[in-house]
Enzyme design. Structure first.
Site, PDB file in Angstrom:
ATOM      1  N   CYS A 186     135.659 -12.165 143.614  1.00  0.00           N
ATOM      2  CA  CYS A 186     134.885 -13.366 143.251  1.00  0.00           C
ATOM      3  C   CYS A 186     135.759 -14.548 142.848  1.00  0.00           C
ATOM      4  CB  CYS A 186     133.890 -13.049 142.138  1.00  0.00           C
ATOM      5  SG  CYS A 186     132.665 -11.850 142.649  1.00  0.00           S
TER       6      CYS A 186
ATOM      7  N   ASN B  50     124.881 -14.104 142.971  1.00  0.00           N
ATOM      8  CA  ASN B  50     126.346 -14.056 142.978  1.00  0.00           C
ATOM      9  C   ASN B  50     126.847 -14.011 144.427  1.00  0.00           C
ATOM     10  OD1 ASN B  50     129.043 -13.448 142.807  1.00  0.00           O
ATOM     11  ND2 ASN B  50     128.818 -11.790 141.327  1.00  0.00           N
TER      12      ASN B  50
ATOM     13  N   HIS C  54     131.821 -19.591 137.823  1.00  0.00           N
ATOM     14  CA  HIS C  54     131.378 -18.570 138.768  1.00  0.00           C
ATOM     15  C   HIS C  54     129.940 -18.202 138.418  1.00  0.00           C
ATOM     16  CE1 HIS C  54     131.116 -15.158 141.293  1.00  0.00           C
ATOM     17  NE2 HIS C  54     131.294 -14.249 140.352  1.00  0.00           N
TER      18      HIS C  54
END
Ligand code: COA
Length: 324
Positions: A115, A281, A251
């Site tokens: 990520c 996500n 994020h």
């Protein structure tokens, strides 16, 4: 020689057409919209169509960014693409996108930092520009993470989505990117990983075992703690304080993690870009998608200071503090 800085001259993004809501997921696993929203902030996610690839999303985001920048693909001297779901094992997705853009000849490579992939890619591109090696760089974060989601596992399948974002960077004599901080600790591998690679677990059986494994509660705890010290380190490295930051662009994994970071920065949530409700996500896609939304919606203005941060499997964690 005066210092050279990397400046973001434009942003772009791409999302698959198909939207899957929490109510849709209620039909396939034992969950509720209330549970998902209260624990994560997520309401819906975009999911790539059959045959739609990470490279397709990356290409679209890149074209958006190049168009907004008024830069031709042939002017690029570097493409760095953060992804953990590449189209192929090789060539890299960056090479595939480079060819489809017609940017042939410039350096192009992928970065796998889960990520944190986009922020890592941004940090690397910044170094290429600062060293004088590159003048115009395309940085992309793109994923089709839902391809490796186990749709029978309610703990993880509700969390992820697909998407891509991109920025065009240019060498400039003023900031630009003040600082980037990149970190990793492979010791936490078992908390968030995919057990299949090329030299481990590889079989000819389609999708055999290619599934995200995650210990959600433990990941949550480490993420909050790590991001806390990351923002501290980033402010120190840039010689700034909390009040110098105009926008936090985090994020987008979980609204509660985002709120904890905002609290640490003493920032009210109206100075924080939140897209996790709409995108879930999207791993490497998450920060550049949020950035592009912030720019195109008119929230982020030229001259403002942005703090970008990400955390992901590895563990990896990374930040960038920049003047937009
Ligand atoms: N729907 C309904 N119930 C669910 C559920 C779902 N989708 N997923 C789990 N549950 C249940 C669990 O089985 C558990 O039930 P029990 O109490 O009867 O055992 C209960 O909800 C609580 O589970 P828990 O894991 O403690 O919840 P949580 O508050 O920690 O939230 C996450 C779970 C995954 C949302 C949260 O831990 C998280 O976001 N972690 C970080 C994950 C992440 O960001 N990963 C990517 C990092 S880049």
């Amino acid at each position: 020689m005066p210092p050279i800085y990397a400046r973001i001259i434009a942003t772009g993004s791409a999302l698959p057409e198909r939207v899957v809501t929490n109510a849709d997921l209620e039909k396939i696993v034992d969950t509720t919209d209330e549970w998902i929203h209260s624990r994560t902030g997520i309401r819906q996610r975009h999911i790539a169509a059959d045959g739609e690839t990470t490279g397709d999303l990356a290409l679209q985001a890149a074209k958006n960014a190049l168009e907004a920048a008024g830069v031709k693909a042939s002017e690029l001297d570097l493409i760095v693409l953060g992804t953990t779901t590449p189209d192929l094992i090789f060539p890299s997705t960056a090479c595939l996108v480079q060819h489809r853009l017609g940017a042939n000849g410039c350096a192009a490579f992928d970065v796998n930092a889960a990520c944190s992939g986009f922020v890592y890619a941004l940090g690397i591109a910044d170094k290429f520009i600062r060293s004088g090696q590159s003048k115009k760089v395309l940085v992309i974060g793109a994923e089709t993470l839902t391809r490796m989601v186990d749709w029978t596992e309610r703990e993880s399948c509700v969390l992820f989505g697909d998407g891509a974002g991109a920025v065009v960077l240019e060498a400039c004599d003023e900031p630009g990117i003040y600082t980037t901080c990149l970190h990793a600790d492979g010791g936490h591998k078992d908390l968030l990983y995919n057990p299949v690679g090329v030299s481990v677990g590889f079989t000819d059986e389609p999708n055999h075992g290619v599934r995200i494994r995650m210990s959600g509660r433990e990941v949550f705890k480490v993420a909050v703690k790590t991001l806390d010290s990351l923002v501290e380190e980033t402010l120190q490295a840039a010689g700034m304080q909390e009040s110098d930051i105009d926008w936090l662009i985090p994020h987008q994994a979980n609204l509660r993690i985002i709120e904890a970071t905002a609290k640490r920065l003493k920032m009210s949530m109206d100075r924080v870009i939140v897209t996790v409700d709409k995108h879930a996500n999207t791993s490497s896609g998450s920060v550049p998608l949020a950035l592009d939304y912030a720019v195109r919606s008119g929230k982020v203005q030229r001259g403002q200071n942005l703090l970008l941060e990400a955390f992901g499997g590895g563990f990896t964690w990374a930040s960038a503090l920049l003047r937009y």
